[in-house]
Design a protein around this motif. Structure first.
Motif, mmCIF file in Angstrom:
data_model
loop_
_atom_site.group_PDB
_atom_site.id
_atom_site.type_symbol
_atom_site.label_atom_id
_atom_site.label_comp_id
_atom_site.label_asym_id
_atom_site.label_seq_id
_atom_site.Cartn_x
_atom_site.Cartn_y
_atom_site.Cartn_z
ATOM 1 N N VAL A 1 1.913 6.162 -6.754
ATOM 2 C CA VAL A 1 1.810 5.875 -8.189
ATOM 3 C C VAL A 1 0.435 5.327 -8.565
ATOM 4 C CG1 VAL A 1 4.286 5.515 -8.549
ATOM 5 C CG2 VAL A 1 2.858 3.582 -7.857
ATOM 6 N N GLU A 2 -0.507 5.400 -7.636
ATOM 7 C CA GLU A 2 -1.828 4.798 -7.844
ATOM 8 C C GLU A 2 -2.547 5.342 -9.071
ATOM 9 O OE1 GLU A 2 -5.400 3.087 -5.190
ATOM 10 O OE2 GLU A 2 -4.128 4.592 -4.315
ATOM 11 N N ALA A 3 -2.342 6.603 -9.394
ATOM 12 C CA ALA A 3 -3.017 7.211 -10.531
ATOM 13 C C ALA A 3 -2.267 6.980 -11.840
ATOM 14 C CB ALA A 3 -3.191 8.713 -10.286
ATOM 15 N N ALA B 1 -0.163 -5.836 -9.875
ATOM 16 C CA ALA B 1 -0.934 -4.985 -10.782
ATOM 17 C C ALA B 1 -1.065 -5.660 -12.136
ATOM 18 C CB ALA B 1 -0.241 -3.630 -10.944
ATOM 19 N N ARG B 2 -2.098 -5.253 -12.857
ATOM 20 C CA ARG B 2 -2.304 -5.692 -14.245
ATOM 21 C C ARG B 2 -2.293 -4.437 -15.115
ATOM 22 N NH1 ARG B 2 -3.868 -10.943 -14.147
ATOM 23 N NH2 ARG B 2 -4.649 -11.699 -12.158
ATOM 24 N N PHE B 3 -1.789 -4.583 -16.330
ATOM 25 C CA PHE B 3 -1.696 -3.449 -17.241
ATOM 26 C C PHE B 3 -2.926 -3.392 -18.137
ATOM 27 C CE2 PHE B 3 3.128 -4.353 -17.200
ATOM 28 C CZ PHE B 3 3.237 -3.803 -15.948
ATOM 29 N N THR B 4 -3.446 -2.185 -18.284
ATOM 30 C CA THR B 4 -4.558 -1.985 -19.202
ATOM 31 C C THR B 4 -4.118 -1.209 -20.435
ATOM 32 O OG1 THR B 4 -5.250 0.015 -18.022
ATOM 33 C CG2 THR B 4 -6.264 -2.084 -17.349
ATOM 34 N N SER B 5 -2.855 -0.745 -20.442
ATOM 35 C CA SER B 5 -2.309 -0.068 -21.618
ATOM 36 C C SER B 5 -0.780 -0.113 -21.555
ATOM 37 C CB SER B 5 -2.787 1.384 -21.677
ATOM 38 O OG SER B 5 -1.956 2.208 -20.889
ATOM 39 N N PRO B 6 -0.104 0.119 -22.679
ATOM 40 C CA PRO B 6 1.358 0.103 -22.704
ATOM 41 C C PRO B 6 2.008 1.185 -21.827
ATOM 42 C CG PRO B 6 0.474 0.028 -24.939
ATOM 43 C CD PRO B 6 -0.674 0.281 -24.013
ATOM 44 N N LEU B 7 1.270 2.225 -21.458
ATOM 45 C CA LEU B 7 1.823 3.285 -20.605
ATOM 46 C C LEU B 7 2.286 2.737 -19.254
ATOM 47 C CD1 LEU B 7 -0.718 6.179 -21.217
ATOM 48 C CD2 LEU B 7 1.643 6.036 -22.017
ATOM 49 N N ALA B 8 1.732 1.615 -18.862
ATOM 50 C CA ALA B 8 2.079 1.034 -17.570
ATOM 51 C C ALA B 8 3.544 0.629 -17.494
ATOM 52 C CB ALA B 8 1.193 -0.175 -17.287
ATOM 53 N N GLU C 1 0.821 -1.210 0.000
ATOM 54 C CA GLU C 1 0.000 0.000 0.000
ATOM 55 C C GLU C 1 0.856 1.262 0.000
ATOM 56 O OE1 GLU C 1 -2.485 -1.109 3.381
ATOM 57 O OE2 GLU C 1 -4.204 -1.239 2.013
ATOM 58 N N ALA C 2 1.953 1.257 0.739
ATOM 59 C CA ALA C 2 2.850 2.422 0.779
ATOM 60 C C ALA C 2 3.514 2.650 -0.578
ATOM 61 C CB ALA C 2 3.907 2.233 1.868
ATOM 62 N N TRP C 3 3.902 1.575 -1.256
ATOM 63 C CA TRP C 3 4.518 1.701 -2.584
ATOM 64 C C TRP C 3 3.498 2.160 -3.618
ATOM 65 C CZ3 TRP C 3 3.520 -1.799 -6.799
ATOM 66 C CH2 TRP C 3 4.304 -1.557 -7.932
ATOM 67 N N ARG C 4 2.294 1.633 -3.528
ATOM 68 C CA ARG C 4 1.253 1.922 -4.506
ATOM 69 C C ARG C 4 0.719 3.350 -4.395
ATOM 70 N NH1 ARG C 4 -4.512 -1.054 -4.316
ATOM 71 N NH2 ARG C 4 -4.927 0.648 -2.887
#
Length: 185
Positions: free
Chosen positions: A32-34, A138-145, A26-29
């Motif tokens: 960068v959550e957004a 996490a899972r990626f929903t776009s290449p920006l990840a 949670e602290a790491w996320r």
């Protein structure tokens, strides 16, 4: 097989994280959550899958819980050490971030024993593969990840002393995991 999938409950047996791991995640996320293109694993769904049963008919659920309750008593707690952080799955275009753990003999034997137990009530089942101990962050929903920093610095090891039987429930809002039973090693 299709009929069983339509009428069964999607179940898996997994290792829950220790509270310190959830706190670190949670602290790491948080900062960068957004980040665009990332769907984060809800903290309450973090786990390491030991065995995926697939669709289990309701009529076999009590037998499965009884077999696991009895059979898992032969196993003792063990440690899993962090091996690294990966874009996953290995050898494919990245779709996830994993914390990968070293595959120990204790982990391998646990997965094999669970399969042997399950075959007693579902003889046609085939072992899918030898599971890679990992936790999906996490899972990626776009290449920006792919620009996301990938080092949450989880504790170096995880003590495995309990397992949880979860049901994977799909809904229009996404998948959630519901706890069915807990087992101590």
């Amino acid at each position: 097989m299709k009929e069983m999938e339509a009428t069964g409950r999607r179940l898996f047996l997994g290792i829950p994280p220790e509270p310190s791991m959830v706190h670190t995640y949670e602290a790491w996320r948080a900062p960068v959550e957004a980040h665009p293109g990332v769907k984060w694993t809800p903290p309450e769904q973090l786990h390491i899958t030991v065995y995926f049963f697939g669709a289990v008919p309701e009529a076999r659920l009590d037998n499965l819980k009884a077999l696991l309750g009895y059979g898992l008593r032969a196993h003792r707690p063990f440690e899993l050490r962090v091996q690294g952080y990966d874009w996953a799955p290995p050898g494919q275009e990245p779709r996830m971030i994993w914390v990968r753990y070293q595959k120990t003999e204790a982990f391998r034997q646990l997965a094999m024993d669970i399969h042997r137990m399950y075959v007693q009530i579902e003889p046609a089942i085939q072992m899918r593969h030898s599971p890679v101990p990992h936790m999906t962050l996490a899972r990626f929903t776009s290449p920006l990840a792919m620009t996301l920093p990938v080092r949450p610095a989880m504790p170096a090891q995880l003590r495995v002393s309990r397992l949880i039987l979860w049901e994977s429930v799909r809904s229009p809002d996404g998948t959630r995991y519901e706890e069915i039973a807990r087992f101590l090693l």
